[in-house]
Design a protein around this motif. Structure first.
Motif, PDB file in Angstrom:
ATOM      1  N   ILE A 168      43.389 122.469  94.318  1.00  0.00           N
ATOM      2  CA  ILE A 168      42.289 122.078  95.205  1.00  0.00           C
ATOM      3  C   ILE A 168      40.930 122.732  94.983  1.00  0.00           C
ATOM      4  CG2 ILE A 168      42.804 123.792  97.269  1.00  0.00           C
ATOM      5  CD1 ILE A 168      41.813 120.102  97.639  1.00  0.00           C
ATOM      6  N   ARG A 225      39.008 120.661  92.504  1.00  0.00           N
ATOM      7  CA  ARG A 225      38.101 119.586  93.081  1.00  0.00           C
ATOM      8  C   ARG A 225      37.066 120.028  93.741  1.00  0.00           C
ATOM      9  NH1 ARG A 225      41.929 114.437  95.252  1.00  0.00           N
ATOM     10  NH2 ARG A 225      42.055 113.697  93.081  1.00  0.00           N
ATOM     11  N   ALA A 274      33.178 119.170  92.667  1.00  0.00           N
ATOM     12  CA  ALA A 274      32.120 118.613  93.877  1.00  0.00           C
ATOM     13  C   ALA A 274      30.793 119.618  93.929  1.00  0.00           C
ATOM     14  CB  ALA A 274      33.013 118.614  95.217  1.00  0.00           C
ATOM     15  N   THR A 328      28.695 119.080  90.758  1.00  0.00           N
ATOM     16  CA  THR A 328      27.659 117.777  91.135  1.00  0.00           C
ATOM     17  C   THR A 328      26.595 118.011  91.726  1.00  0.00           C
ATOM     18  OG1 THR A 328      29.766 116.496  91.274  1.00  0.00           O
ATOM     19  CG2 THR A 328      27.913 115.271  91.683  1.00  0.00           C
ATOM     20  N   ALA A 375      24.428 119.782  89.438  1.00  0.00           N
ATOM     21  CA  ALA A 375      23.785 118.990  88.586  1.00  0.00           C
ATOM     22  C   ALA A 375      22.487 118.194  89.080  1.00  0.00           C
ATOM     23  CB  ALA A 375      24.796 117.917  88.095  1.00  0.00           C
ATOM     24  N   TRP A 386      27.148 128.042  91.881  1.00  0.00           N
ATOM     25  CA  TRP A 386      27.069 127.140  90.655  1.00  0.00           C
ATOM     26  C   TRP A 386      27.708 127.787  89.487  1.00  0.00           C
ATOM     27  CZ3 TRP A 386      22.670 124.765  87.767  1.00  0.00           C
ATOM     28  CH2 TRP A 386      22.640 123.792  86.999  1.00  0.00           C
ATOM     29  N   LEU A 439      31.084 126.671  87.746  1.00  0.00           N
ATOM     30  CA  LEU A 439      31.138 125.985  86.429  1.00  0.00           C
ATOM     31  C   LEU A 439      32.358 126.737  85.612  1.00  0.00           C
ATOM     32  CD1 LEU A 439      28.111 125.254  84.317  1.00  0.00           C
ATOM     33  CD2 LEU A 439      29.791 126.699  83.288  1.00  0.00           C
ATOM     34  N   PHE A 440      32.238 128.279  85.712  1.00  0.00           N
ATOM     35  CA  PHE A 440      33.197 128.912  84.540  1.00  0.00           C
ATOM     36  C   PHE A 440      34.658 128.570  85.335  1.00  0.00           C
ATOM     37  CE2 PHE A 440      29.528 131.394  83.798  1.00  0.00           C
ATOM     38  CZ  PHE A 440      29.464 131.125  82.622  1.00  0.00           C
ATOM     39  N   HIS A 481      35.730 125.562  86.963  1.00  0.00           N
ATOM     40  CA  HIS A 481      36.012 124.518  86.386  1.00  0.00           C
ATOM     41  C   HIS A 481      36.373 124.195  85.009  1.00  0.00           C
ATOM     42  CE1 HIS A 481      36.048 120.316  87.920  1.00  0.00           C
ATOM     43  NE2 HIS A 481      35.695 119.718  86.872  1.00  0.00           N
ATOM     44  N   LEU A 482      35.519 125.083  84.198  1.00  0.00           N
ATOM     45  CA  LEU A 482      35.680 124.798  82.879  1.00  0.00           C
ATOM     46  C   LEU A 482      36.906 125.601  82.285  1.00  0.00           C
ATOM     47  CD1 LEU A 482      34.020 124.633  80.123  1.00  0.00           C
ATOM     48  CD2 LEU A 482      33.300 126.846  80.253  1.00  0.00           C
ATOM     49  N   ILE A 492      40.182 123.283  80.839  1.00  0.00           N
ATOM     50  CA  ILE A 492      40.816 123.470  79.791  1.00  0.00           C
ATOM     51  C   ILE A 492      42.392 123.750  79.880  1.00  0.00           C
ATOM     52  CG2 ILE A 492      41.178 125.141  77.709  1.00  0.00           C
ATOM     53  CD1 ILE A 492      38.176 125.776  78.061  1.00  0.00           C
ATOM     54  N   LEU A 515      43.542 120.235  80.221  1.00  0.00           N
ATOM     55  CA  LEU A 515      43.482 119.530  78.851  1.00  0.00           C
ATOM     56  C   LEU A 515      44.860 120.143  77.946  1.00  0.00           C
ATOM     57  CD1 LEU A 515      39.950 119.741  77.608  1.00  0.00           C
ATOM     58  CD2 LEU A 515      41.238 117.541  78.415  1.00  0.00           C
ATOM     59  N   ASP A 532      47.671 118.093  79.375  1.00  0.00           N
ATOM     60  CA  ASP A 532      47.509 116.737  79.119  1.00  0.00           C
ATOM     61  C   ASP A 532      48.319 116.662  77.675  1.00  0.00           C
ATOM     62  OD1 ASP A 532      46.130 115.896  81.435  1.00  0.00           O
ATOM     63  OD2 ASP A 532      44.208 115.883  80.390  1.00  0.00           O
TER      64      ASP A 532
END
Lengths: 131, 130
Positions: free
Chosen positions: B25, B28, B32, B35, B38, B74, B78-79, B81-82, B86, B89, B92
């Protein structure tokens, strides 16, 4: 015995079925994610080096081709990724149809507008036409 | 019991929190938050293109306590979510999906987020002070 195929030849070729869409959303979210790994790290380092800079320093920096190009790529990848991500969040948590539709439209338009605004600012500084 | 009255799952009052769901969670929430960050980036760029007065209003805001708090949130987002991105990914590709790996990866993400945020702010403060 004849085999009746209910799906049209085009429907079979496209292969999307009743879902109407394929893996584009999932795939583009991953593509933009992969792009944002190096772009995000570059951006953080660039911002740290720019701390305390005045407006002329920032313009000089954006005036170089490499930062300008990377900033435009960062803006495109960021807002594309944000639009896809926020879309899923809205689809998961907002169940009132009209509110959901409204939010999806607002998110798409806002992400597009913000990307255009950011790219325009970068380009105007890069080609030196800003006031 | 009518369907509207049935208890919802997970029952949040008695839910036992676990690392995996909290990180999920938070991914997510961080997305948000990023964003919103950004939007700040676009404001900064447009202000720099507009002129010294507009640019000064951005730097004044970012230098305020609220601005610094937002910048800290922020950078943390950023770190996180980065790092967690990964991790996603890797999933995936079909790897690391067993229970043990998800916990090892999860704690690595937590550690990575803390270390990267700390490094960025130490570098930022020393860059700003020089």
């Amino acid at each position: 015995m004849t085999v009746t195929r209910l799906r049209s030849p085009l429907g079979r070729a496209v292969g999307l079925g009743s879902a109407k869409e394929g893996v584009e959303h999932w795939w583009l979210q991953r593509i933009t994610a992969v792009a944002l790994v190096p772009l995000g790290l570059w951006f953080v380092i660039a911002i740290i080096r720019l701390l305390g800079a005045d407006v002329d320093d920032v313009r000089d920096w954006v005036g170089n081709p490499l930062p300008a190009i990377l900033l435009v790529l960062l803006l495109i990848a960021t807002f594309y990724h944000a639009a896809l991500g926020l879309q899923v969040v809205i689809e998961d948590y907002v169940h009132a149809e009209l509110t959901k539709l409204g939010l999806l439209v607002v998110v798409r338009l806002a992400c597009f507008a913000l990307a255009v605004a950011g790219i325009f600012a970068v380009v105007s500084m890069a080609v030196g036409t800003s006031s | 019991m009518r369907s509207a009255d049935r208890p919802l799952s997970p029952h949040l009052q008695i839910y036992r929190w676990q690392l995996t769901s909290v990180l999920s969670i938070l991914h997510r929430a961080a997305g948000a938050a990023l964003t919103a960050g950004a939007v700040l980036l676009v404001w900064w760029l447009v202000a720099a293109a507009s002129g010294p007065d507009a640019y000064e209003s951005v730097t004044d805001f970012l230098g305020s306590w609220l601005g610094l708090l937002l910048l800290f949130g922020w950078s943390l987002s950023l770190f996180y979510h980065l790092c967690n991105g990964i991790r996603h990914l890797v999933w995936d590709t079909g790897h690391g999906l067993d229970l043990k790996s998800t916990y090892i990866g999860g704690w690595l993400v937590v550690a990575g987020t803390g270390v990267f945020t700390l490094i960025a702010w130490i570098a930022g403060i020393s860059s700003w002070a020089s």
